[in-house]
Scaffold this active site. Structure first.
Site, PDB file in Angstrom:
ATOM      1  N   ASP A   7       0.005   7.042   7.578  1.00  0.00           N
ATOM      2  CA  ASP A   7      -0.078   5.729   8.225  1.00  0.00           C
ATOM      3  C   ASP A   7      -1.470   5.620   8.834  1.00  0.00           C
ATOM      4  O   ASP A   7      -1.930   6.554   9.493  1.00  0.00           O
ATOM      5  CB  ASP A   7       0.998   5.570   9.294  1.00  0.00           C
ATOM      6  CG  ASP A   7       1.180   4.099   9.648  1.00  0.00           C
ATOM      7  OD1 ASP A   7       1.497   3.315   8.751  1.00  0.00           O
ATOM      8  OD2 ASP A   7       0.973   3.734  10.824  1.00  0.00           O
ATOM      9  N   SER A   8      -2.134   4.513   8.572  1.00  0.00           N
ATOM     10  CA  SER A   8      -3.525   4.440   8.995  1.00  0.00           C
ATOM     11  C   SER A   8      -3.911   3.038   9.433  1.00  0.00           C
ATOM     12  O   SER A   8      -3.178   2.074   9.195  1.00  0.00           O
ATOM     13  CB  SER A   8      -4.427   4.888   7.846  1.00  0.00           C
ATOM     14  OG  SER A   8      -4.085   4.193   6.673  1.00  0.00           O
ATOM     15  N   LYS A  33     -17.662   8.217   1.046  1.00  0.00           N
ATOM     16  CA  LYS A  33     -16.638   7.839   2.030  1.00  0.00           C
ATOM     17  C   LYS A  33     -15.595   8.943   2.146  1.00  0.00           C
ATOM     18  O   LYS A  33     -15.193   9.323   3.249  1.00  0.00           O
ATOM     19  CB  LYS A  33     -15.968   6.518   1.629  1.00  0.00           C
ATOM     20  CG  LYS A  33     -14.849   6.156   2.592  1.00  0.00           C
ATOM     21  CD  LYS A  33     -14.021   4.972   2.188  1.00  0.00           C
ATOM     22  CE  LYS A  33     -12.774   4.890   3.049  1.00  0.00           C
ATOM     23  NZ  LYS A  33     -11.848   3.841   2.654  1.00  0.00           N
ATOM     24  N   PHE A  85     -11.875  -0.561   0.451  1.00  0.00           N
ATOM     25  CA  PHE A  85     -10.780  -1.525   0.571  1.00  0.00           C
ATOM     26  C   PHE A  85     -10.618  -1.890   2.041  1.00  0.00           C
ATOM     27  O   PHE A  85     -11.351  -1.411   2.902  1.00  0.00           O
ATOM     28  CB  PHE A  85      -9.483  -0.948  -0.024  1.00  0.00           C
ATOM     29  CG  PHE A  85      -8.915   0.212   0.756  1.00  0.00           C
ATOM     30  CD1 PHE A  85      -9.421   1.487   0.581  1.00  0.00           C
ATOM     31  CD2 PHE A  85      -7.894   0.030   1.688  1.00  0.00           C
ATOM     32  CE1 PHE A  85      -8.913   2.557   1.308  1.00  0.00           C
ATOM     33  CE2 PHE A  85      -7.378   1.094   2.415  1.00  0.00           C
ATOM     34  CZ  PHE A  85      -7.888   2.361   2.217  1.00  0.00           C
ATOM     35  N   GLY A  86      -9.658  -2.742   2.307  1.00  0.00           N
ATOM     36  CA  GLY A  86      -9.316  -3.097   3.695  1.00  0.00           C
ATOM     37  C   GLY A  86     -10.514  -3.567   4.505  1.00  0.00           C
ATOM     38  O   GLY A  86     -11.250  -4.468   4.113  1.00  0.00           O
ATOM     39  N   HIS A  89     -11.255   9.455   7.664  1.00  0.00           N
ATOM     40  CA  HIS A  89     -10.142   9.821   8.536  1.00  0.00           C
ATOM     41  C   HIS A  89      -9.017  10.465   7.724  1.00  0.00           C
ATOM     42  O   HIS A  89      -8.430  11.456   8.125  1.00  0.00           O
ATOM     43  CB  HIS A  89      -9.634   8.581   9.269  1.00  0.00           C
ATOM     44  CG  HIS A  89      -9.446   7.372   8.401  1.00  0.00           C
ATOM     45  ND1 HIS A  89     -10.451   6.902   7.580  1.00  0.00           N
ATOM     46  CD2 HIS A  89      -8.380   6.558   8.167  1.00  0.00           C
ATOM     47  CE1 HIS A  89     -10.015   5.847   6.912  1.00  0.00           C
ATOM     48  NE2 HIS A  89      -8.764   5.625   7.245  1.00  0.00           N
ATOM     49  N   ARG A  90      -8.735   9.920   6.527  1.00  0.00           N
ATOM     50  CA  ARG A  90      -7.638  10.439   5.699  1.00  0.00           C
ATOM     51  C   ARG A  90      -7.972  11.857   5.205  1.00  0.00           C
ATOM     52  O   ARG A  90      -7.118  12.730   5.206  1.00  0.00           O
ATOM     53  CB  ARG A  90      -7.378   9.489   4.526  1.00  0.00           C
ATOM     54  CG  ARG A  90      -6.006   9.648   3.915  1.00  0.00           C
ATOM     55  CD  ARG A  90      -5.625   8.487   3.007  1.00  0.00           C
ATOM     56  NE  ARG A  90      -5.505   7.236   3.732  1.00  0.00           N
ATOM     57  CZ  ARG A  90      -6.421   6.272   3.747  1.00  0.00           C
ATOM     58  NH1 ARG A  90      -7.521   6.381   3.043  1.00  0.00           N
ATOM     59  NH2 ARG A  90      -6.236   5.185   4.453  1.00  0.00           N
ATOM     60  N   GLU A 145      11.126   0.081   7.574  1.00  0.00           N
ATOM     61  CA  GLU A 145      10.577  -0.741   8.649  1.00  0.00           C
ATOM     62  C   GLU A 145       9.690   0.131   9.545  1.00  0.00           C
ATOM     63  O   GLU A 145      10.161   1.143  10.091  1.00  0.00           O
ATOM     64  CB  GLU A 145      11.703  -1.362   9.474  1.00  0.00           C
ATOM     65  CG  GLU A 145      11.224  -2.596  10.208  1.00  0.00           C
ATOM     66  CD  GLU A 145      12.248  -3.123  11.199  1.00  0.00           C
ATOM     67  OE1 GLU A 145      11.841  -3.823  12.136  1.00  0.00           O
ATOM     68  OE2 GLU A 145      13.442  -2.810  11.029  1.00  0.00           O
TER      69      GLU A 145
HETATM   70  P1  IMP Z   1      -0.621   1.461   5.912  1.00  0.00           P
HETATM   71  O1  IMP Z   1      -0.601   1.412   4.423  1.00  0.00           O
HETATM   72  O2  IMP Z   1       0.605   0.923   6.569  1.00  0.00           O
HETATM   73  O3  IMP Z   1      -1.006   2.813   6.421  1.00  0.00           O
HETATM   74  O4  IMP Z   1      -1.768   0.429   6.356  1.00  0.00           O
HETATM   75  C1  IMP Z   1      -3.084   0.797   6.385  1.00  0.00           C
HETATM   76  C2  IMP Z   1      -3.944  -0.438   6.638  1.00  0.00           C
HETATM   77  O5  IMP Z   1      -5.053  -0.036   7.436  1.00  0.00           O
HETATM   78  C3  IMP Z   1      -4.504  -0.987   5.346  1.00  0.00           C
HETATM   79  O6  IMP Z   1      -3.888  -2.177   5.037  1.00  0.00           O
HETATM   80  C4  IMP Z   1      -5.967  -1.215   5.640  1.00  0.00           C
HETATM   81  O7  IMP Z   1      -6.116  -2.543   6.026  1.00  0.00           O
HETATM   82  C5  IMP Z   1      -6.282  -0.353   6.850  1.00  0.00           C
HETATM   83  N1  IMP Z   1      -6.966   0.887   6.434  1.00  0.00           N
HETATM   84  C6  IMP Z   1      -6.500   2.158   6.536  1.00  0.00           C
HETATM   85  N2  IMP Z   1      -7.386   3.041   6.054  1.00  0.00           N
HETATM   86  C7  IMP Z   1      -8.429   2.312   5.632  1.00  0.00           C
HETATM   87  C8  IMP Z   1      -9.675   2.676   5.017  1.00  0.00           C
HETATM   88  O8  IMP Z   1      -9.982   3.833   4.713  1.00  0.00           O
HETATM   89  N3  IMP Z   1     -10.476   1.646   4.733  1.00  0.00           N
HETATM   90  C9  IMP Z   1     -10.187   0.353   5.014  1.00  0.00           C
HETATM   91  N4  IMP Z   1      -9.064  -0.039   5.567  1.00  0.00           N
HETATM   92  C10 IMP Z   1      -8.170   0.934   5.882  1.00  0.00           C
END
Ligand code: IMP
Length: 198
Positions: free
Chosen positions: A69-70, A174, A151-152, A179-180, A38
């Site tokens: 975490d991002s 990219k 993605f995202g 950031h990663r 969680e």
């Molecule tokens: P986590 O897996 O709980 O860290 O959730 C990260 C969320 O943040 C993902 O579902 C994406 O929506 C968004 N995210 C994080 N990094 C990126 C990226 O590099 N590109 C696009 N979306 C990102």
């Protein structure tokens, strides 16, 4: 010593593995039955450490556990979606639904373009202690989705110094500015200081 990733996300695992060349890297679900952690922390850092700590405690022996975490933050929306990026549209939402919601919110507020930034926090829980590092990527968020790469939220994010969204840019471009990657570079330095770990 090897590195156990607190993630079963194939994309993240691939990216982290290719970054940590020279280390043995595996996912926690290759060692134990996968379970959900969680994410009820108040920051990216807290959530990253929560995940890493939960896996560290569940493993049969002490190992280096690394988590990530991002998310994306828009200052004009009080930094939303932020730590809620993965569940912005609803709990269990997919990337498309979350992207659509953020575009809808901008359109409702008549915001065509606004500053935004991605954050990545990496948590490390290990026999050498607990650590966290961060990386950021700044740019602008726009009220439409352009391109289908990444993605995202990538199709609505234009990084500083570029004219294209991350959805329109090649993956290696990219990765160079992400950031990663920035957080992973710091994590790599930290890992290299672990005595006798390599
Ligand atoms: P986590 O897996 O709980 O860290 O959730 C990260 C969320 O943040 C993902 O579902 C994406 O929506 C968004 N995210 C994080 N990094 C990126 C990226 O590099 N590109 C696009 N979306 C990102």
């Amino acid at each position: 010593m090897r590195i156990v990733l607190a993630s079963s996300n194939k994309g993240k695992i691939k990216e982290i593995k290719s970054f940590l060349k020279g280390w043995e890297v595996l996912s926690f679900d290759e060692l134990i039955k996968p379970f959900e952690v969680e994410e009820n922390g108040k920051s990216f850092k807290e959530n990253a450490l929560l995940k890493a700590r939960a896996i560290y405690n569940a493993l049969p022996k002490k190992e280096i556990v690394l988590s990530d975490d991002s998310g994306i933050s828009l200052p004009i929306l009080n930094n939303e979606p932020g730590i809620y990026s993965a569940r912005y549209a609803k709990i269990g939402a997919n990337d498309k639904e979350n992207l659509a919601k953020l575009i809808r919110v901008l359109k409702e507020k008549n915001i065509e373009k606004t500053p935004a930034f991605y954050t990545a926090a990496i948590g490390i829980v290990s026999p050498f202690g607990e650590f966290s590092v961060h990386g950021w990527m700044h740019g602008v968020a726009i009220d439409e989705a352009l391109g289908d790469k990444g993605f995202g939220y990538d199709p609505m994010f234009i990084p500083e110094g570029f004219n294209l969204t991350l959805g329109q840019m090649e993956e290696d471009e990219k990765i160079e500015i992400s950031h990663r990657t920035k957080a992973l570079k710091l994590a790599k330095i930290l890992l290299s200081t672990f005595k006798g770990s390599k």
